[in-house]
Enzyme design. Structure first.
Site, PDB file in Angstrom:
ATOM      1  CG  ASP A  73      -0.268  -0.024   2.526  1.00 41.92           C
ATOM      2  OD1 ASP A  73       0.662  -0.831   2.687  1.00 41.92           O
ATOM      3  OD2 ASP A  73      -0.638   0.772   3.418  1.00 41.92           O
ATOM      4  CD  GLU A 137       4.201   0.774   7.100  1.00 42.95           C
ATOM      5  OE1 GLU A 137       4.991   1.141   7.990  1.00 42.95           O
ATOM      6  OE2 GLU A 137       3.893   1.502   6.127  1.00 42.95           O
TER       7      GLU A 137
END
Length: 397
Positions: A73, A137
């Site tokens: 991400d 994250e």
């Protein structure tokens, strides 16, 4: 052979803004399965807006199990008008690969996959390699690495050592390795009073002076002076909000948010207790009609990994590829290493960090090639060389 540059481009073209994976894990599986990796897709948080897709992939059944961890991400692009390239176009210009997530951290993922593919195809490593990848994250990290670790524990899966591919180098590739991180505590404080007319303050209870008094009390002296391995803890006010668009109304409520990055002299809970104690002290100097609310969230504790064998393997690989001896450091923000340190020795090394989250984020292609070489060197010296330099024995320390 797997070209890390082409693979990185494929990953960048996936618009994987937290918590969306946007196809990254499908691409990665497509590279890993032909190498013999057993892939487990681990979606957690179904029906939640923060639902996260994760991947744990393992090659080999014998130990030790060396894991590469990271995230697919990325943060939002911000003001798109300020970008001179397509943030998800993966353009190459003048030796640079542009795109959101190049250094943080799709480049590192591509480098590790390329390195481990080379070792598997050209050697006979009597060990296991694994990847632990999440897509949250950059967000609250609710359904990502923490949940995967719970899943690993539930099936008795052991990771013997882990390298997280976060960008660790401030300006020069090879200058810094992260062997720990400061903890992080986010807090929202809200003071509620009574709304009224500014001309008649005796009919109102203004929450703003009390809020400012609390913040100033927290800021008036340092939390500590730092340690041999950690910089000083720091409290940073990130917002003060009243929501008052007019000049003649005393507001009903005022709030502020702040973050504390703390070293090993503190724990998150002790800092929460400290914040509560300061609130009790300050509140006594203001109107008893004020109502105070503290909302602390500990997102990670301070930690440092002292595993000498793992550190030596990474430092030696960096020296071999770059000629530099990296500094072992604990500065910077948090990462998923804060979860992984609970199950195995962990260390962090990746690309240059100054481009992380920037407009026109890019990596230098030469650095990506070097990073691939460092990862390959770590694996080769740790698992393929004679026993006196073999990480199998070092892990058993």
């Amino acid at each position: 052979m797997i070209d890390p540059i082409s693979l990185c481009q494929e990953l960048i073209r996936c618009e994987s803004v937290t918590p969306k994976d946007a196809g990254c894990l499908d691409i990665i599986e497509g590279y890993l399965k032909p190498l013999g990796f057993v892939c487990h897709r681990l979606p957690f948080g179904q029906n939640d807006p923060l639902a996260t897709d994760n991947l744990y992939a393992r090659w080999g059944n014998s130990g030790p199990n060396f894991c590469f961890a990271g995230h697919t991400d990325v943060v939002p692009v911000g003001d798109l008008a300020r970008w001179t390239v397509d943030p998800f176009g993966a353009d190459i210009k003048d030796g640079r690969l542009y795109g959101r997530g190049t250094v943080d951290m799709k480049g590192a993922i591509a480098a590790f996959i390329s390195a481990v593919a080379d070792v598997i195809q050209n050697h006979q490593p009597g060990c296991s390699f694994s990847l632990l990848l999440t897509s949250d994250e950059e967000g609250p990290a609710t359904f990502g690495t923490k949940k995967v670790i719970e899943w690993l524990k539930g099936r008795g899966e052991i990771i013997d050592a882990c390298l997280v591919g976060e960008p660790t180098n401030p300006q020069i590739f090879g200058e810094m390795v992260k062997i720990g991180r400061r903890g992080s505590l986010n807090t929202k404080v809200t003071v509620t009073g009574k709304q009224g007319h500014v001309a008649y303050p005796h009919f109102a209870v203004n929450p703003i002076p009390a809020l400012l008094g609390y913040l100033m009390q927290l800021l008036q002296k340092p939390l500590d002076e730092g340690t041999d391995h950690f910089m000083a803890s720091n409290l940073e006010v990130t917002s003060v909000d009243v929501g008052n668009p007019v000049t003649n109304v005393i507001p009903n409520q005022a709030s502020a948010r702040f973050n504390i990055r703390f070293n090993s002299l503190h724990t998150g809970q002790r800092l929460v207790d400290y914040l509560q104690a300061v609130k009790e002290m300050v509140s006594k100097t203001f109107s008893p009609q004020l109502q105070w609310t503290l909302e602390p969230v500990i997102s990670g504790e301070s930690f440092m990994s002292n595993h000498q064998g793992l550190q030596q393997a990474v430092v030696k690989a960096i020296e071999t590829v770059t000629g530099l001896t990296p500094k072992l450091d604990t500065s910077g923000g948090t990462s998923d290493a804060r979860f992984l340190k609970d199950i195995c020795p962990v260390i962090e090394f990746g690309l240059i960090s100054d481009q992380a989250h920037q407009i026109d984020e890019y990596l230098v292609i030469e650095d990506l090639t070097s990073l691939t070489g460092v990862y390959k060197n770590i694996l080769c010296q740790s698992f393929l060389e004679p026993e006196d330099s073999n990480l199998r024995e070092i892990i058993a320390e």
